[in-house]
Design an enzyme around this catalytic site. Structure first.
Site, PDB file in Angstrom:
ATOM      1  N   HIS A  94     -11.457  -1.699   9.030  1.00 40.66           N
ATOM      2  CA  HIS A  94     -10.404  -2.390   9.768  1.00 40.66           C
ATOM      3  C   HIS A  94     -10.876  -2.716  11.189  1.00 40.66           C
ATOM      4  O   HIS A  94     -10.400  -3.670  11.807  1.00 40.66           O
ATOM      5  CB  HIS A  94      -9.142  -1.524   9.852  1.00 40.66           C
TER       6      HIS A  94
ATOM      7  N   ASP B 166      -9.818  -7.352  -0.107  1.00 39.48           N
ATOM      8  CA  ASP B 166      -9.148  -6.653   0.978  1.00 39.48           C
ATOM      9  C   ASP B 166      -8.790  -7.700   2.040  1.00 39.48           C
ATOM     10  O   ASP B 166      -9.151  -8.874   1.930  1.00 39.48           O
ATOM     11  CB  ASP B 166     -10.050  -5.557   1.546  1.00 39.48           C
TER      12      ASP B 166
ATOM     13  N   ARG C  22       3.974   3.166   2.830  1.00 38.37           N
ATOM     14  CA  ARG C  22       4.674   2.241   3.729  1.00 38.37           C
ATOM     15  C   ARG C  22       6.174   2.489   3.787  1.00 38.37           C
ATOM     16  O   ARG C  22       6.801   2.281   4.821  1.00 38.37           O
ATOM     17  CB  ARG C  22       4.421   0.799   3.294  1.00 38.37           C
TER      18      ARG C  22
ATOM     19  N   ARG D 234      -7.491  10.369   1.293  1.00 41.38           N
ATOM     20  CA  ARG D 234      -7.005   9.324   0.389  1.00 41.38           C
ATOM     21  C   ARG D 234      -7.754   9.385  -0.940  1.00 41.38           C
ATOM     22  O   ARG D 234      -7.287   8.835  -1.935  1.00 41.38           O
ATOM     23  CB  ARG D 234      -7.183   7.937   1.017  1.00 41.38           C
TER      24      ARG D 234
ATOM     25  N   ASP E  47       0.866  -1.181   0.000  1.00 43.18           N
ATOM     26  CA  ASP E  47       0.000   0.000   0.000  1.00 43.18           C
ATOM     27  C   ASP E  47       0.900   1.228   0.000  1.00 43.18           C
ATOM     28  O   ASP E  47       1.497   1.565   1.023  1.00 43.18           O
ATOM     29  CB  ASP E  47      -0.903   0.016   1.246  1.00 43.18           C
TER      30      ASP E  47
ATOM     31  N   LYS F 176      -9.525   0.896  -5.981  1.00 43.82           N
ATOM     32  CA  LYS F 176     -10.237   0.472  -4.775  1.00 43.82           C
ATOM     33  C   LYS F 176     -11.061   1.635  -4.226  1.00 43.82           C
ATOM     34  O   LYS F 176     -10.780   2.798  -4.531  1.00 43.82           O
ATOM     35  CB  LYS F 176      -9.250  -0.056  -3.727  1.00 43.82           C
ATOM     36  N   HIS F 177     -12.155   1.356  -3.462  1.00 43.04           N
ATOM     37  CA  HIS F 177     -12.662   0.064  -2.983  1.00 43.04           C
ATOM     38  C   HIS F 177     -14.058  -0.113  -3.578  1.00 43.04           C
ATOM     39  O   HIS F 177     -14.986   0.560  -3.135  1.00 43.04           O
ATOM     40  CB  HIS F 177     -12.731   0.039  -1.468  1.00 43.04           C
TER      41      HIS F 177
END
Length: 357
Positions: free
Chosen positions: A189, A260, A80, A146, A72, A176-177
């Site tokens: 999450h 996911d 990351r 995002r 990601d 996505k998503h």
């Protein structure tokens, strides 16, 4: 039968993760399981450019065709790898740039896509889970900046430009998503998320950017762990209605469908990990992520029975990176220098204007 390094083995259907910055013996064994198709990397797997390249090389040498390596690396708060990589703007900042000057916004989005992809490919990462083409309705804690914008036309244009930059660099794109995560406040999450809108509203708004990218040869889609009860009781990533009837048949998408993470809270209500993975595969996913839970990953690999069909395999093979620049060439390349400088200048100007979220 003893597993041999570098052995010929088709890609499976599961993407797993690693514990740290080096590949442990038990992880090598896991990656040689026929069900495994690849590895997703996180910040914990990154120490330095040299370490990362050694890690990706070791993973790629395990099997033929090579295992997929993903990350990601969207920009903004979801990036990351940081030190040694160009800092990338949040997509919402590209949206603001677009609204100020459409031409500059599209050019910047393409350059960000190229820069992100070129740097990742140079260290052996095949693809990033990008772009996010959810709409920013202003309330989503997990999406927010995002997303490029609230306007599906703007999101489609910027998404197309970013994908073109990635493609120019040799990287596949993952939108996505699907069919849209931006309307709800919940973070999947941590909790179950429900979008109570009618299908027509979702189709006329949230799905439009996906259609724009599909028209331009989108490589992969990641469905949302979100329920849309007016359409189907199952979350999109477990739903044949969303994945087969809407995405495949109505949207004419023929690329890879990548679930996911099956360890996210929104997925855990559907039984144990093997049950969840099997349900996602049966719904139409070509590749399923099982992250941050090595026990669950091993349960999946020992209990799930699934044979990747030739069409799914071809879709996954197309996700392998085709980078043009080696790491040793990167910083001396005039195009990299120009685009890295342009993106850095944009971020500095955003900081100075106090527009960072």
């Amino acid at each position: 039968m003893e597993k041999l390094l570098g052995q010929a083995m088709p890609l499976g259907c599961i993407m797993v993760d690693l514990e740290s910055t080096t590949l442990q013996p038990h992880e090598k064994e896991r990656l040689l399981d026929p069900l495994v198709a690849g590895v997703i990397l996180f910040s914990r797997n990154y120490e330095s450019i040299e370490q990362l390249q050694a890690l990706t090389t070791e993973i790629h040498q395990l099997r033929h065709p090579k295992l997929l390596i993903a990350v990601d690396h969207e920009g903004g708060r979801v990036q990351r790898f940081k030190e040694g990589f160009s800092m990338l703007p949040a997509m919402g900042q590209l949206g603001k740039c677009f609204r100020a000057n459409e031409k500059e916004g599209l050019e910047l989005a393409q350059q960000v896509g190229w820069l992100m992809a070129t740097e990742l490919l140079a260290v052996g990462v095949d693809f990033s889970f990008a772009p996010v083409v959810d709409l920013d309705y202003g309330d989503s804690r997990v999406i927010g900046d995002r997303a490029f914008d609230s306007d599906p036309v703007i999101v489609g244009k910027l998404g197309k430009a970013l994908v073109q930059g990635m493609r120019d660099a040799g990287m596949a794109s993952v939108a996505k998503h699907f069919p849209g995560h931006g309307y709800i406040q919940a973070d999947t999450h941590l909790e179950v998320a429900v979008d109570h809108r009618e299908f027509q509203e979702i189709a006329h708004k949230d799905i439009q950017p996906f259609l724009k990218l599909i028209e331009n040869g989108l490589d992969a889609v990641m469905p949302a762990h979100v329920r849309y009860p007016k359409v189907d009781d199952l979350p999109a990533g477990f739903s044949k209605v969303w994945l087969q009837e809407v995405l495949r048949q109505q949207c004419y998408f023929d690329g890879a469908i990548i679930s996911d993470d099956m360890s996210m809270h929104a997925a855990t209500e559907f039984g144990d990990a093997p049950t969840r993975v099997t349900a996602a595969l049966k719904a139409g996913c070509d590749l399923v992520l099982v992250c941050n839970d090595p026990v669950a990953a091993d349960e999946v690999l020992s209990q799930v029975t699934w044979e990747t069909g030739p069409l799914s395999h071809a879709r996954l093979i197309r996700l392998h990176g085709k980078g043009h620049l080696k790491l040793s060439q990167l910083h001396n390349n005039p195009l990299w220098q120009s685009r890295a400088s342009h993106v850095s200048h944009f971020l500095n100007s955003v900081n100075q204007q106090g527009l960072l979220v």
